[in-house]
Design a protein around this motif. Structure first.
Motif, short mmCIF file in Angstrom:
data_model
loop_
_atom_site.label_atom_id
_atom_site.label_comp_id
_atom_site.label_asym_id
_atom_site.label_seq_id
_atom_site.Cartn_x
_atom_site.Cartn_y
_atom_site.Cartn_z
N ILE A 66 8.80 -29.31 -10.30
CA ILE A 66 9.06 -29.44 -8.86
C ILE A 66 10.44 -28.85 -8.58
N ASP A 67 10.48 -27.89 -7.67
CA ASP A 67 11.73 -27.24 -7.31
C ASP A 67 12.22 -27.76 -5.97
N ALA A 68 13.35 -27.23 -5.53
CA ALA A 68 13.96 -27.69 -4.28
C ALA A 68 13.03 -27.52 -3.08
N ALA A 69 12.21 -26.48 -3.10
CA ALA A 69 11.30 -26.25 -1.99
C ALA A 69 10.24 -27.33 -1.86
N HIS A 70 9.97 -28.03 -2.96
CA HIS A 70 8.95 -29.08 -2.98
C HIS A 70 9.55 -30.45 -3.30
N LYS A 71 10.85 -30.62 -3.03
CA LYS A 71 11.56 -31.83 -3.46
C LYS A 71 10.99 -33.12 -2.86
N ALA A 72 10.34 -33.04 -1.72
CA ALA A 72 9.74 -34.25 -1.14
C ALA A 72 8.66 -34.82 -2.05
N ASP A 73 8.09 -33.99 -2.90
CA ASP A 73 7.01 -34.44 -3.79
C ASP A 73 7.48 -35.44 -4.85
N ILE A 74 8.78 -35.54 -5.08
CA ILE A 74 9.24 -36.52 -6.07
C ILE A 74 9.15 -37.94 -5.52
#
Length: 176
Positions: free
Chosen positions: A7-15
């Motif tokens: 998971i990268d910064a662009a998908h950080k909400a996924d954490i």
């Protein structure tokens, strides 16, 4: 088809995918005899079977990204599983959190996350992965053993004085 990716910064909400309930139907009872760990299982009476759900976390990607690895299990663009690993001071990388959406459990998603984590931990110079599971979360304890972990310790003090008093953490280790 499930895809495992960092998971990268662009998908950080996924954490911060939500926690979902899991069944409490028994307890793993570790034993240490002749310098070897073993275990038995104590299944609960049907009337004592229940569910538990951990509170949702509020992980901060920016604050954690320096010493954590975030792996997501994706069905298309939907994150349906999460594994968070933290760098450790010894030769085992720490599995900080592992969760799979209820609808995707028992489909190998957790194992896929662990397999990808093994690759990452190996490239970072670790000899394995470690984590802990509550002794009354028998499904999780069984999962770790099936995934290739072994029991390496027991913490009977961690929950003293908390609402979780009476539970213990079993430490699980996976060697590469």
């Amino acid at each position: 088809m499930i895809e495992i990716r960092e998971i990268d910064a662009a998908h950080k909400a996924d954490i911060n995918i939500p926690n979902e309930p899991f069944p409490l139907f028994g307890r793993m009872v570790p034993s240490y005899v002749d310098e070897k760990w073993g275990h038995t299982e104590a299944l609960f009476d049907e009337k004592d079977v229940s569910e538990m759900c951990f509170p949702d976390e509020n992980y901060d990607y920016e604050a954690m990204k320096q010493d954590h690895v975030f792996l997501g299990a994706y069905d298309g663009e939907q994150c349906v599983g999460l594994a968070i690993f933290r760098d450790a001071v010894f030769y085992y990388m720490y599995l900080y959190d592992l969760k799979v959406a209820r609808a995707y459990r028992d489909q190998g998603v957790g194992h896929m996350l662990i397999e990808k984590a093994k690759e990452i931990a190996g490239t970072r110079g670790y000899n394995g992965i470690y984590t802990q599971g509550q002794d009354n979360n028998l499904a999780a304890c069984r999962f770790y053993l099936k995934a290739g972990f072994h029991i390496g310790g027991l913490d009977t003090n961690v929950y003293k004085g908390t609402s979780q008093e009476g539970k213990s953490d079993i430490l699980f280790y996976m060697d590469f």
